[in-house]
Design a protein around this motif. Structure first.
Motif, PDB file in Angstrom:
ATOM      1  N   LYS A   1       0.864  -1.189   0.000  1.00 23.58           N
ATOM      2  CA  LYS A   1       0.000   0.000   0.000  1.00 23.58           C
ATOM      3  C   LYS A   1       0.894   1.231   0.000  1.00 23.58           C
ATOM      4  CE  LYS A   1      -2.678  -1.363   3.561  1.00 23.58           C
ATOM      5  NZ  LYS A   1      -3.737  -1.264   4.580  1.00 23.58           N
ATOM      6  N   LEU A   2       0.813   1.984  -1.084  1.00 21.31           N
ATOM      7  CA  LEU A   2       1.595   3.215  -1.166  1.00 21.31           C
ATOM      8  C   LEU A   2       0.670   4.404  -0.954  1.00 21.31           C
ATOM      9  CD1 LEU A   2       2.687   1.160  -3.730  1.00 21.31           C
ATOM     10  CD2 LEU A   2       4.504   2.863  -3.587  1.00 21.31           C
TER      11      LEU A   2
ATOM     12  N   VAL B   1      -2.078   2.512  -4.932  1.00 20.48           N
ATOM     13  CA  VAL B   1      -1.598   3.863  -4.643  1.00 20.48           C
ATOM     14  C   VAL B   1      -2.781   4.733  -4.214  1.00 20.48           C
ATOM     15  CG1 VAL B   1      -0.549   5.949  -5.603  1.00 20.48           C
ATOM     16  CG2 VAL B   1       0.334   3.699  -6.252  1.00 20.48           C
ATOM     17  N   SER B   2      -2.722   5.237  -2.985  1.00 24.91           N
ATOM     18  CA  SER B   2      -3.810   6.081  -2.468  1.00 24.91           C
ATOM     19  C   SER B   2      -3.296   7.483  -2.186  1.00 24.91           C
ATOM     20  CB  SER B   2      -4.348   5.522  -1.147  1.00 24.91           C
ATOM     21  OG  SER B   2      -4.640   4.159  -1.267  1.00 24.91           O
ATOM     22  N   VAL B   3      -4.187   8.453  -2.376  1.00 24.83           N
ATOM     23  CA  VAL B   3      -3.860   9.819  -1.974  1.00 24.83           C
ATOM     24  C   VAL B   3      -4.727  10.155  -0.764  1.00 24.83           C
ATOM     25  CG1 VAL B   3      -3.755  12.244  -2.652  1.00 24.83           C
ATOM     26  CG2 VAL B   3      -3.343  10.454  -4.362  1.00 24.83           C
ATOM     27  N   VAL B   4      -4.079  10.666   0.271  1.00 29.36           N
ATOM     28  CA  VAL B   4      -4.789  11.008   1.498  1.00 29.36           C
ATOM     29  C   VAL B   4      -5.078  12.509   1.507  1.00 29.36           C
ATOM     30  CG1 VAL B   4      -4.661  11.066   4.022  1.00 29.36           C
ATOM     31  CG2 VAL B   4      -3.662   9.138   2.759  1.00 29.36           C
TER      32      VAL B   4
ATOM     33  N   LYS C   1      -4.612   1.888   9.323  1.00 26.85           N
ATOM     34  CA  LYS C   1      -4.566   1.245   8.011  1.00 26.85           C
ATOM     35  C   LYS C   1      -3.196   0.710   7.617  1.00 26.85           C
ATOM     36  CE  LYS C   1      -8.508   3.916   6.343  1.00 26.85           C
ATOM     37  NZ  LYS C   1      -9.574   2.906   6.494  1.00 26.85           N
ATOM     38  N   GLN C   2      -2.158   1.051   8.383  1.00 23.36           N
ATOM     39  CA  GLN C   2      -0.843   0.455   8.177  1.00 23.36           C
ATOM     40  C   GLN C   2      -0.373   0.390   6.721  1.00 23.36           C
ATOM     41  OE1 GLN C   2       1.319  -1.210  10.584  1.00 23.36           O
ATOM     42  NE2 GLN C   2       0.141  -0.036  12.053  1.00 23.36           N
ATOM     43  N   PRO C   3      -0.177   1.537   6.082  1.00 20.77           N
ATOM     44  CA  PRO C   3       0.380   1.484   4.727  1.00 20.77           C
ATOM     45  C   PRO C   3       1.850   1.055   4.779  1.00 20.77           C
ATOM     46  CG  PRO C   3       0.260   3.747   5.493  1.00 20.77           C
ATOM     47  CD  PRO C   3      -0.409   2.903   6.535  1.00 20.77           C
ATOM     48  N   ASP C   4       2.407   0.714   3.620  1.00 15.28           N
ATOM     49  CA  ASP C   4       3.810   0.281   3.600  1.00 15.28           C
ATOM     50  C   ASP C   4       4.752   1.452   3.397  1.00 15.28           C
ATOM     51  OD1 ASP C   4       3.680  -2.829   3.490  1.00 15.28           O
ATOM     52  OD2 ASP C   4       2.081  -2.077   2.181  1.00 15.28           O
ATOM     53  N   VAL C   5       4.410   2.268   2.393  1.00 15.80           N
ATOM     54  CA  VAL C   5       5.289   3.388   2.063  1.00 15.80           C
ATOM     55  C   VAL C   5       4.457   4.659   1.990  1.00 15.80           C
ATOM     56  CG1 VAL C   5       6.981   4.274   0.440  1.00 15.80           C
ATOM     57  CG2 VAL C   5       6.629   1.841   0.638  1.00 15.80           C
TER      58      VAL C   5
ATOM     59  N   ASN D   1      12.928  -0.701   9.508  1.00 14.95           N
ATOM     60  CA  ASN D   1      11.584  -1.187   9.847  1.00 14.95           C
ATOM     61  C   ASN D   1      10.862  -1.615   8.572  1.00 14.95           C
ATOM     62  OD1 ASN D   1      11.625   1.659   9.175  1.00 14.95           O
ATOM     63  ND2 ASN D   1       9.426   1.602   9.515  1.00 14.95           N
ATOM     64  N   ASP D   2       9.847  -2.450   8.734  1.00 12.57           N
ATOM     65  CA  ASP D   2       9.184  -3.004   7.565  1.00 12.57           C
ATOM     66  C   ASP D   2       8.012  -2.118   7.135  1.00 12.57           C
ATOM     67  OD1 ASP D   2       8.365  -4.719   5.602  1.00 12.57           O
ATOM     68  OD2 ASP D   2       7.066  -5.846   6.963  1.00 12.57           O
ATOM     69  N   LYS D   3       7.042  -1.963   8.028  1.00 10.33           N
ATOM     70  CA  LYS D   3       5.878  -1.141   7.715  1.00 10.33           C
ATOM     71  C   LYS D   3       6.225   0.336   7.889  1.00 10.33           C
ATOM     72  CE  LYS D   3       2.239  -3.729   6.747  1.00 10.33           C
ATOM     73  NZ  LYS D   3       1.363  -3.480   5.601  1.00 10.33           N
ATOM     74  N   LEU D   4       5.382   1.183   7.340  1.00  9.02           N
ATOM     75  CA  LEU D   4       5.530   2.625   7.513  1.00  9.02           C
ATOM     76  C   LEU D   4       6.928   3.142   7.197  1.00  9.02           C
ATOM     77  CD1 LEU D   4       3.632   3.425  10.848  1.00  9.02           C
ATOM     78  CD2 LEU D   4       2.763   3.552   8.544  1.00  9.02           C
ATOM     79  N   GLN D   5       7.323   2.978   5.953  1.00 11.17           N
ATOM     80  CA  GLN D   5       8.563   3.617   5.518  1.00 11.17           C
ATOM     81  C   GLN D   5       8.155   4.941   4.889  1.00 11.17           C
ATOM     82  OE1 GLN D   5      10.927   1.040   3.103  1.00 11.17           O
ATOM     83  NE2 GLN D   5      10.671  -0.690   4.487  1.00 11.17           N
ATOM     84  N   MET D   6       8.911   5.978   5.186  1.00  3.33           N
ATOM     85  CA  MET D   6       8.477   7.301   4.729  1.00  3.33           C
ATOM     86  C   MET D   6       9.575   8.041   3.995  1.00  3.33           C
ATOM     87  SD  MET D   6       6.834   8.736   8.185  1.00  3.33           S
ATOM     88  CE  MET D   6       5.631   7.854   9.113  1.00  3.33           C
ATOM     89  N   CYS D   7       9.113   8.958   3.140  1.00  7.55           N
ATOM     90  CA  CYS D   7      10.073   9.889   2.564  1.00  7.55           C
ATOM     91  C   CYS D   7       9.360  11.182   2.203  1.00  7.55           C
ATOM     92  CB  CYS D   7      10.750   9.294   1.340  1.00  7.55           C
ATOM     93  SG  CYS D   7       9.670   9.158  -0.067  1.00  7.55           S
ATOM     94  N   THR D   8      10.139  12.247   2.068  1.00 11.29           N
ATOM     95  CA  THR D   8       9.573  13.502   1.560  1.00 11.29           C
ATOM     96  C   THR D   8      10.203  13.765   0.195  1.00 11.29           C
ATOM     97  OG1 THR D   8      11.287  14.841   2.637  1.00 11.29           O
ATOM     98  CG2 THR D   8       9.251  14.505   3.861  1.00 11.29           C
ATOM     99  N   ILE D   9       9.459  14.486  -0.629  1.00 13.99           N
ATOM    100  CA  ILE D   9       9.909  14.748  -1.996  1.00 13.99           C
ATOM    101  C   ILE D   9       9.686  16.219  -2.318  1.00 13.99           C
ATOM    102  CG2 ILE D   9       9.492  14.221  -4.439  1.00 13.99           C
ATOM    103  CD1 ILE D   9       8.554  11.413  -3.450  1.00 13.99           C
ATOM    104  N   LYS D  10      10.730  16.871  -2.817  1.00 10.36           N
ATOM    105  CA  LYS D  10      10.607  18.283  -3.179  1.00 10.36           C
ATOM    106  C   LYS D  10       9.816  18.434  -4.472  1.00 10.36           C
ATOM    107  CE  LYS D  10      14.770  20.381  -1.233  1.00 10.36           C
ATOM    108  NZ  LYS D  10      16.095  20.887  -1.570  1.00 10.36           N
ATOM    109  N   GLU D  11       9.419  19.656  -4.716  1.00 13.12           N
ATOM    110  CA  GLU D  11       8.680  19.953  -5.934  1.00 13.12           C
ATOM    111  C   GLU D  11       9.603  19.896  -7.155  1.00 13.12           C
ATOM    112  OE1 GLU D  11       5.196  23.155  -7.054  1.00 13.12           O
ATOM    113  OE2 GLU D  11       6.563  23.564  -5.413  1.00 13.12           O
ATOM    114  N   ASN D  12       9.023  19.570  -8.296  1.00 18.78           N
ATOM    115  CA  ASN D  12       9.731  19.573  -9.581  1.00 18.78           C
ATOM    116  C   ASN D  12      10.892  18.590  -9.680  1.00 18.78           C
ATOM    117  OD1 ASN D  12       7.960  21.581 -10.291  1.00 18.78           O
ATOM    118  ND2 ASN D  12       9.368  23.239  -9.754  1.00 18.78           N
ATOM    119  N   ILE D  13      10.833  17.521  -8.903  1.00 20.78           N
ATOM    120  CA  ILE D  13      11.839  16.462  -9.031  1.00 20.78           C
ATOM    121  C   ILE D  13      11.334  15.450 -10.060  1.00 20.78           C
ATOM    122  CG2 ILE D  13      12.978  14.537  -7.849  1.00 20.78           C
ATOM    123  CD1 ILE D  13      14.027  17.159  -6.815  1.00 20.78           C
TER     124      ILE D  13
END
Lengths: 265, 321
Positions: free
Chosen positions: B5-6, B39-42, B88-92, B151-163
């Protein structure tokens, strides 16, 4: 009698070549420019009689940077140093900082730079606020009011300007950076050389080894590759008559040059 | 293994389908290993059907919507997302690297002991190890680090604009919205917003979408008027280096580089910019760079397509004719 207000500034030393191009500094490590900006601004914003403490997690190399803080007018400096702290991500780093802030006690305001120029994550300020369970105001442009109970700031958040107030204790970070020491007095710098730096290790902070350094981290760096962010290009040198040169430039701007998209169609 | 689940967290209260979010969405879709990955958008905020429609058009498999009618509050936003993650325990989870996105990501990373990588420029799925690899520049962009989560579940990242690029997928959309209810508690609003106002257009010139930019360095201090006249003539937007900001030649929100913003115009004309690495990273997205500087050894020339060794003023005077 009310106790003095107490502010803790978290700083980091970074490799000199990330900050200064020339050899204007003898040290191999210098203060992270975002921290320097934050420190100088918070010193200006604080009221008379506020106690200022700087602390930094890092090896021996951070001591020079901490001495400079004393010269800038900070009251006390603390080095958080232990081989077990190495390899920390933002979770493990913010945990060690939290333990140190709790050990200091009675801290009203914690101030950070936006990010460091080596790690460049910009996450520690938020992570620290969660560790301490206190609010966080990041990307501060200016402090409009600071007293024992509240802080008011101005900042830009996306397409909006915001004026925000929050009760203390809180964590803040400034947005900007600088490489220029506004007023560092050589005599004070000399005196700072004799200032005793307090060093706290894992045991002093009563930290479990599984909670700090690489062991306490949830991310691991698998590899680091040299990276040329900017591709050096094949250059066309325009060194003819200025009129011809500008003619070429005009054509490019007006889209008459192949390989550049067209304008004004 | 199993299906992943992304999630992408929209950092807006109303206009969910920002260009930034659509870019992240497009990247997330590429990370799907199979049709079973989702792929879900929150979205947290007001009910905006046309925004949801756009998100579906750009490929979202599902939208998770939590209605929140009162004024936006970062603390509520964080707590709401926290509750969702727990349920809901998403993966990423991919966050925009805005103040809201970064703050939410970093807080939840600590709370749930979830690995978080800041400002990724790429994410790959490593089939052999069945893991995601987050790639990001560091050390003034001189190195690229490959980072994985422990960790396995809940891996996170941030992404800048225009990448990443955004991409329209389909007009044949299938509505798939999961409503989520989360009640705000009184104690949540620790931060008092005294005033929030939209920056006026003048302050908000959309430099990010400018096609032609003039970048000025300290050397142009005495001829900003000329620069403005010429920029107007050619429809260019003026931005500058940190030095130009310090000299009060340009407003701070037009600073390009490490402590400012990154831009990717079609044409970038730099006048009197020496080209310190901290600045150049901000213009590396430009398709074509024309550099003007009287110093033939200026570092900027190494990154330029066209090199003009001359005073910016001379070139501007000619351009004005």
């Amino acid at each position: 009698m009310k106790r003095l207000m107490r502010i803790v500034m978290c700083i980091k030393s970074v490799k000199k070549e990330l900050v200064y191009q020339e050899d204007e500094y003898q040290e191999n490590y210098v203060m992270n420019p975002y921290d320097l900006y934050a420190l100088q601004n918070i010193i200006e914003a604080k009221k008379q009689g506020t106690e200022m403490i700087c602390m930094s997690m890092g090896p021996e190399a951070v001591t020079d940077t901490l001495r400079r803080c004393i010269a800038l007018g900070v009251d006390e400096v603390i080095q958080l140093s232990d081989k077990h702290f190495a390899g920390a991500d933002t979770i493990a780093t913010s945990y060690v900082l939290k333990k140190a802030i709790e050990k200091i006690g009675n801290v009203d305001l914690i101030c950070c730079g936006q990010k460091t120029v080596d790690g460049e994550t910009g996450q520690v300020v938020y992570a620290l606020s969660e560790q301490l369970n206190i609010p966080c105001l990041s990307q501060v442009e200016s402090i409009t009011d600071l007293n024992q109970d509240t802080i008011s700031i101005e900042r830009v958040n996306g397409d909006c300007s915001e004026k925000i107030q929050v009760g203390l204790p809180a964590v803040i970070s400034y947005r900007n950076c600088t490489t220029i020491y506004k007023k560092i007095n050589l005599l004070r710098l000399k005196r700072a050389q004799n200032h005793k730096i307090v060093v706290w290790n894992m045991n002093d902070l009563q930290i479990d080894p599984s909670m700090c350094g690489q062991k306490g981290s949830k991310t691991i760096v698998q590899s680091v590759k040299k990276h040329h962010a900017i591709i050096k290009k094949e250059q066309t040198i325009l060194d003819g008559d200025i009129k011809d040169t500008v003619h070429v430039v005009k054509n490019i701007i007006l889209g008459k040059d192949n390989g550049v998209c067209l304008y004004g169609e | 293994m199993g299906n992943k689940k992304l999630w992408i967290i929209s950092d807006q209260h109303e206009a969910y389908a920002t260009e930034h979010v659509l870019q992240i969405l497009h990247k997330a879709l590429k990370l799907k290993k199979s049709q079973e990955d989702e792929v879900s958008v929150v979205c947290v905020g007001l009910n905006r059907e046309e925004q949801f429609k756009t998100l579906f058009q750009y490929g979202a498999n599902r939208i998770i919507f939590c209605e929140q009618k009162s004024e936006y509050s970062i603390s509520f936003f964080v707590e709401c997302i926290a509750s969702l993650l727990k349920d809901k325990q998403p993966d990423v989870i991919l966050f925009p690297a805005s103040i809201t996105g970064k703050q939410t990501a970093a807080i939840l990373s600590v709370r749930y002991r979830a690995g978080l990588t800041a400002c990724c420029t790429d994410i790959q799925y490593d089939h052999d190890m069945d893991r995601y690899v987050f790639i990001r520049p560091a050390m003034s962009e001189s190195v690229l680090a490959e980072i994985t989560c422990i960790n396995d579940k809940l891996q996170m990242c941030t992404i800048k604009e225009n990448i990443f690029d955004s991409a329209f997928v389909t007009n044949e959309i299938c509505w798939n919205i999961a409503d989520y209810t989360y009640e705000e508690k009184e104690a949540m609003r620790k931060v008092q917003v005294l005033e929030r106002k939209a920056l006026n257009l003048k302050e908000r010139v959309d430099i990010k979408s400018a096609k032609i930019v003039f970048v000025v360095g300290r050397g142009m201090k005495h001829c900003m008027d000329l620069c403005q006249t010429v920029a107007q003539k050619y429809g260019a937007v003026i931005v500058g280096t940190k030095a130009a900001v310090e000299e009060k030649m340009i407003h701070e929100n037009r600073q390009i580089g490490q402590s400012g913003i990154s831009i990717s115009p079609d044409i970038c004309l730099s006048f009197g910019v020496s080209g310190a690495s901290q600045h150049v990273v901000g213009i590396k997205g430009a398709r074509l760079i024309i550099a003007v500087n009287p110093d033939k050894n200026a570092p900027i020339f190494e990154y330029a397509d066209y090199v003009i060794v001359d005073k910016g003023e001379h070139i501007l005077q000619e351009l004005a004719l």
